[in-house]
Design a protein around this motif. Structure first.
Motif, PDB file in Angstrom:
ATOM      1  N   VAL A  50       0.656  -1.174  -0.026  1.00 55.30           N
ATOM      2  CA  VAL A  50       0.119  -0.165   0.103  1.00 55.30           C
ATOM      3  C   VAL A  50       0.684   1.292  -0.110  1.00 55.30           C
ATOM      4  CG1 VAL A  50      -1.765   1.390   1.354  1.00 55.30           C
ATOM      5  CG2 VAL A  50      -1.933  -1.059   1.130  1.00 55.30           C
ATOM      6  N   ALA A  51       1.908   1.284   0.900  1.00 58.43           N
ATOM      7  CA  ALA A  51       2.844   2.446   0.906  1.00 58.43           C
ATOM      8  C   ALA A  51       3.463   2.354  -0.342  1.00 58.43           C
ATOM      9  CB  ALA A  51       3.852   2.325   2.203  1.00 58.43           C
ATOM     10  N   MET A  52       3.995   1.591  -0.913  1.00 61.88           N
ATOM     11  CA  MET A  52       4.745   1.785  -2.224  1.00 61.88           C
ATOM     12  C   MET A  52       3.966   2.266  -3.356  1.00 61.88           C
ATOM     13  SD  MET A  52       6.991  -1.613  -1.922  1.00 61.88           S
ATOM     14  CE  MET A  52       7.947  -1.583  -3.263  1.00 61.88           C
ATOM     15  N   ARG A  53       2.963   1.619  -3.410  1.00 63.83           N
ATOM     16  CA  ARG A  53       1.916   2.207  -4.568  1.00 63.83           C
ATOM     17  C   ARG A  53       1.559   3.740  -4.253  1.00 63.83           C
ATOM     18  NH1 ARG A  53      -1.102  -0.824  -7.663  1.00 63.83           N
ATOM     19  NH2 ARG A  53      -2.826   0.370  -7.777  1.00 63.83           N
ATOM     20  N   ALA A  54       1.263   4.230  -3.028  1.00 58.62           N
ATOM     21  CA  ALA A  54       1.082   5.553  -2.832  1.00 58.62           C
ATOM     22  C   ALA A  54       2.304   6.448  -2.974  1.00 58.62           C
ATOM     23  CB  ALA A  54       0.515   5.768  -1.173  1.00 58.62           C
ATOM     24  N   ALA A  55       3.601   5.836  -2.658  1.00 54.44           N
ATOM     25  CA  ALA A  55       4.644   6.418  -3.079  1.00 54.44           C
ATOM     26  C   ALA A  55       4.898   6.579  -4.368  1.00 54.44           C
ATOM     27  CB  ALA A  55       6.070   5.909  -2.508  1.00 54.44           C
ATOM     28  N   ALA A  56       4.439   5.464  -5.306  1.00 50.48           N
ATOM     29  CA  ALA A  56       4.799   5.666  -6.671  1.00 50.48           C
ATOM     30  C   ALA A  56       3.817   6.687  -7.229  1.00 50.48           C
ATOM     31  CB  ALA A  56       4.285   4.332  -7.230  1.00 50.48           C
ATOM     32  N   GLN A  57       2.426   6.803  -6.961  1.00 50.82           N
ATOM     33  CA  GLN A  57       1.402   7.928  -7.230  1.00 50.82           C
ATOM     34  C   GLN A  57       2.031   9.164  -6.705  1.00 50.82           C
ATOM     35  OE1 GLN A  57      -2.418   7.198  -6.075  1.00 50.82           O
ATOM     36  NE2 GLN A  57      -3.433   9.050  -7.185  1.00 50.82           N
ATOM     37  N   ALA A  58       2.485   9.453  -5.706  1.00 53.48           N
ATOM     38  CA  ALA A  58       3.045  10.534  -5.260  1.00 53.48           C
ATOM     39  C   ALA A  58       4.115  11.060  -5.969  1.00 53.48           C
ATOM     40  CB  ALA A  58       3.492  10.565  -3.893  1.00 53.48           C
ATOM     41  N   VAL A  59       5.102  10.196  -6.480  1.00 52.88           N
ATOM     42  CA  VAL A  59       6.306  10.267  -7.097  1.00 52.88           C
ATOM     43  C   VAL A  59       5.916  10.701  -8.526  1.00 52.88           C
ATOM     44  CG1 VAL A  59       8.371   9.199  -8.500  1.00 52.88           C
ATOM     45  CG2 VAL A  59       7.943   9.015  -5.664  1.00 52.88           C
TER      46      VAL A  59
END
Length: 631
Positions: A322-331
Motif C-alpha cells: 500500500v505504501a509503495m503504491r502511494a509512493a509511486a503515485q506521489a512520485v
C-alpha cells in the motif's frame, strides 16, 4: 535561407538570455540546482506577500506528512490483527482500535490538506500582486535612458507578459510538489519502519523520471537561447499586423500579404524548433517512465523475496505494498510538478534578472538639493550617447539658459535637438560634462525633484485613455483650481477649448477608441490638448518639442504666442525657462537666444538678427523657408 524583412538573421541575442545558454551547456547537475533555487525564490515572494500564510501552509504540510505516516503504520497494525490466528470476530474486535486510528489519520490528513488548499488559494493571488507591484514600482523609478535600450525593453516585455503569470502558476506547483513530497516522505518512513531494505528502492524508482525532467529542462533552456531573437522579430510583425496605429498605412501600401508572409516564415521557424524540442522531450519522458517502472518492479521483487524468506511478515508486506503504491503515485505527481517548476523557473529567473537590471538602472542616491525653481541652467562640455550606438548624439556642448528667457533649438533632423532638451531638463544625464541647475548637478538631485519643475509638450503626446479634462490636468491633478480658472486659461491659450466644445460630452468625453463610448482626436487636436497640458502644469522649465507640427497656421500662431509668453508671467511675477524646438523658423524669430545644432554640436547661437547677419546655417535654413512665401 531567405533574407529577413523584419530585423536581421544575425540579430544579437540579449545579454540577459546568454546566461541560459551557459546553463544549458553546464549539464544536468546545474539545472538540478535550479529547481530548489526556483522554489526558494517563490517561497521568498510568498513570505513577503504574507509571512503568516506561508508559515501556516508549511506547518500544515508537515502535519499532513505526520498524519499520513501514522496512517500507514496503523494500517500495518490492522493487517497484523486481521491476519493473526484465532476466530474472525475476535480478530475484528482486536483490529478496531487500529482501524479507528487509520480512519482518524485519514480524516485528519483530509482536513489538513483542505486547510492547505485554502491557505494556498488565499496566498497565491497575494504573491502575484506582490510580484506585479515590485516590477512596476521598480519600472516607475528606472532611468529614462533604459527605455532606449532594446535589450531592456524586451526583458521588461517578457517579464510583464510571461514571468508574473508564471510566478502565480509556480506557487501552485510548489504547493503540488510539497504535497507530493509529503506523501513520498510518509510512504518512505512507513516502509523504512517495516523494512529498511525497501526504503531506498522506493526512492530509486523516482530517479529515472527526475533525470528525464532535468534533461528536458536543458532542452528548454537551449531552445530559449536559440529562439529569443526570432521571437523578437515575430512580436514586431505581429504588432505591425494587429495594432490600430499601423492599420491605415499597412492597407494603403497593400503590405498585408508581405507582412503576413514574413510573420508566417518567422513563426514556422520557431514552430519547427518547438517540434524538435517536444519530440526529444517525449523520448526522454518515455525512457524515464520505463526505467522508473523497472525500478518499481525491482522493489516488488525484493518485497517478494523478503516475504518468501521470512524477512517480513505477510501483514507488514501488505502495508508495504500500500505504501509503495502511494509512493509511486506521489512520485508521478511530484515529477510532473518538478518538470513544471523547471520550465517555470526560466521565467522566475527572468523576473529576478529583470528586477536586478531595474535596480542597476536607477539613479544613485541623491546628494544635492535644489533651492527652488532654477534661475540659471548651465551645461559645460556635455556629451551624450544612446545605448548600442557608436557615436555621440551630442558632443561637447556648453550653454547657459536663464529664467525669463525663451531659447530655441534649431537644426536639421538628427542634429540632437530633442536629446539636448532632455539633458537640460534632467530627463537624461550626460555621459561626459555637467548640467547644473543653479550650480547643483542634475546627477546629484532626486529625479522627482527635477521633474516636478518641468513640463514637456511633445510632437506625439501621450494619448491618455481618460476624460478630456483629465488629459489636460494629468500633470497637476492635485492642483487647487476650485473655480476652474487655471483650466479655462490653459484651454483657451492653447486652442484646446475649441476641441472640448466639439466633443459630444464636452470636457468629460472619454478620449480613447478602445472603449465603447470613447472618441479619438486628430493629430492637431491632440497637440492642442498637449499644449494645454503643458500650460496647466505651470512648471518652471517648459520644453515644447515640435508642438504644432499637425496644426493649422492660425492655431500654430496662437500656441507659439502662448509659449513665448510663458517666460514671464506678469500676474504671478514668476520667471520661467522656455525651450522651443521647431523646424518652422518663423516661430522662433522673437526668441531671446537661438541655438543651432549640426551633427550633435552647437555651431551658432545668438538672436535672430545676429544669426541672419552671420550668414551661417541658420541664415541658409531661414532663407529656404522664407523663399516659399515670396511672390
Amino acid at each position: 535561407m531567405p533574407v529577413p524583412l523584419i530585423g536581421s538573421a544575425e540579430m544579437v541575442t540579449p545579454s540577459w538570455a546568454r546566461g541560459y545558454e551557459d546553463q544549458a551547456r553546464a549539464g544536468v547537475w546545474t539545472v538540478a540546482r535550479a529547481a530548489p533555487r526556483t522554489m526558494a525564490l517563490l517561497v521568498a515572494l510568498a513570505w513577503r506577500a504574507s509571512a503568516r500564510l506561508t508559515v501556516l501552509a508549511l506547518v500544515a504540510q508537515v502535519a499532513a506528512a505526520v498524519s499520513a505516516a501514522l496512517g500507514f503504520l496503523a494500517t500495518a497494525s490492522v493487517f497484523t490483527r486481521l491476519l493473526a490466528e484465532g476466530p474472525t470476530p475476535h480478530r475484528l474486535l482486536a483490529a478496531l482500535p487500529a482501524l479507528a486510528l487509520v480512519a482518524a489519520a485519514a480524516i485528519g490528513r483530509g482536513l489538513l490538506q483542505a486547510g492547505v488548499g485554502a491557505v494556498w488559494a488565499e496566498l497565491t493571488p497575494l504573491v502575484e500582486l506582490r510580484a506585479q507591484d515590485d516590477l512596476y514600482s521598480g519600472l516607475a523609478q528606472v532611468e529614462l535612458l533604459a527605455f532606449d535600450d532594446p535589450d531592456f525593453t524586451q526583458l521588461v516585455e517578457r517579464t510583464s507578459s510571461r514571468a508574473v503569470m508564471s510566478i502565480r502558476i509556480g506557487i501552485s506547483r510548489v504547493a503540488d510538489l510539497l504535497t507530493a513530497a509529503v506523501s513520498v516522505l510518509a510512504a518512505v518512513v512507513a516502509v523504512g519502519v517495516l523494512s529498511p531494505v525497501l526504503a531506498p528502492l522506493v526512492v530509486l524508482a523516482a530517479l529515472p523520471q527526475a533525470w528525464a525532467s532535468l534533461r528536458g529542462a536543458l532542452l528548454e533552456l537551449a531552445s530559449l537561447f536559440r529562439t529569443v531573437a526570432g521571437e523578437r522579430r515575430r512580436d514586431v510583425t505581429g504588432e505591425l499586423i494587429s495594432e490600430r496605429a499601423n492599420a491605415a498605412e499597412v492597407r494603403a501600401f497593400t503590405a498585408q500579404r508581405i507582412l503576413l508572409a514574413e510573420h508566417r516564415r518567422i513563426s514556422a521557424e520557431l514552430a519547427q524548433d518547438a517540434v524538435r524540442v517536444g519530440r526529444r522531450k517525449n523520448v526522454l519522458v518515455t525512457v524515464g517512465r520505463a526505467l522508473g517502472a523497472l525500478g518499481a518492479l525491482a522493489g516488488y521483487l525484493v518485497l517478494g523475496l523478503l516475504l518468501y524468506t521470512g524477512g517480513i511478515a505477510l501483514a507488514l508486506a501488505g502495508t508495504a505494498v500500500v505504501a509503495m503504491r502511494a509512493a509511486a503515485q506521489a512520485v508521478g505527481n511530484g515529477v510532473y510538478s518538478v518538470n513544471e517548476l523547471y520550465e517555470i523557473g526560466i521565467y522566475v529567473e527572468l523576473y529576478r534578472e529583470c528586477l536586478a537590471d531595474i535596480r542597476r538602472r536607477r539613479r544613485r542616491a541623491p546628494t544635492g538639493r535644489l533651492n527652488g525653481d532654477p534661475q540659471v541652467i548651465e551645461l559645460t562640455d556635455v556629451s551624450f550617447r544612446y545605448p548600442g550606438q557608436d557615436r555621440d548624439a551630442v558632443t561637447g556642448i556648453s550653454l547657459s539658459v536663464r529664467a525669463g528667457e525663451v531659447i530655441a533649438l534649431v537644426g536639421e533632423n538628427g542634429s540632437g535637438k530633442s536629446t539636448l532638451a532632455k539633458l537640460i531638463t534632467g530627463l537624461y544625464l550626460p555621459v561626459e560634462g555637467t548640467v547644473r541647475w543653479d550650480g547643483v548637478g542634475t546627477d546629484t538631485v532626486d529625479p522627482a525633484e527635477l521633474h516636478e519643475r518641468i513640463a514637456m509638450v511633445m510632437q506625439e503626446p501621450l494619448r491618455w485613455p481618460m476624460s478630456a479634462a483629465n488629459n489636460i490636468r494629468i500633470g497637476r491633478l492635485e492642483r487647487a483650481d476650485p473655480e476652474g480658472a487655471a483650466f479655462a486659461a490653459a484651454a483657451s491659450r492653447s486652442g484646446a477649448d475649441a476641441v472640448l466644445n466639439d466633443l459630444p460630452g464636452g470636457e468629460q468625453t472619454l478620449l480613447s477608441p478602445a472603449f465603447h463610448n470613447g472618441r479619438d482626436l486628430s493629430g492637431g487636436q491632440w497637440q492642442r490638448i498637449s499644449v494645454a497640458r503643458g500650460l496647466y502644469r505651470d512648471a518652471a522649465v517648459v520644453v515644447a518639442d515640435e508642438p504644432t507640427s499637425a496644426m493649422d497656421a492660425r492655431a500654430e500662431h496662437a500656441v507659439f504666442t502662448a509659449l513665448r509668453a510663458l517666460s514671464t508671467d506678469p500676474a504671478g511675477g514668476r520667471s520661467r525657462i522656455t525651450v522651443l524646438i521647431t523646424h518652422r523658423l518663423a516661430n522662433v524669430r522673437h526668441a531671446d537666444k537661438i541655438v543651432v545644432l549640426e551633427h550633435g554640436q552647437v555651431t551658432e547661437q545668438g538672436t535672430h538678427r545676429q544669426l541672419i547677419d552671420r550668414q551661417g546655417m541658420y541664415h541658409q535654413l531661414f532663407r529656404l523657408q522664407a523663399h516659399a512665401y515670396r511672390p
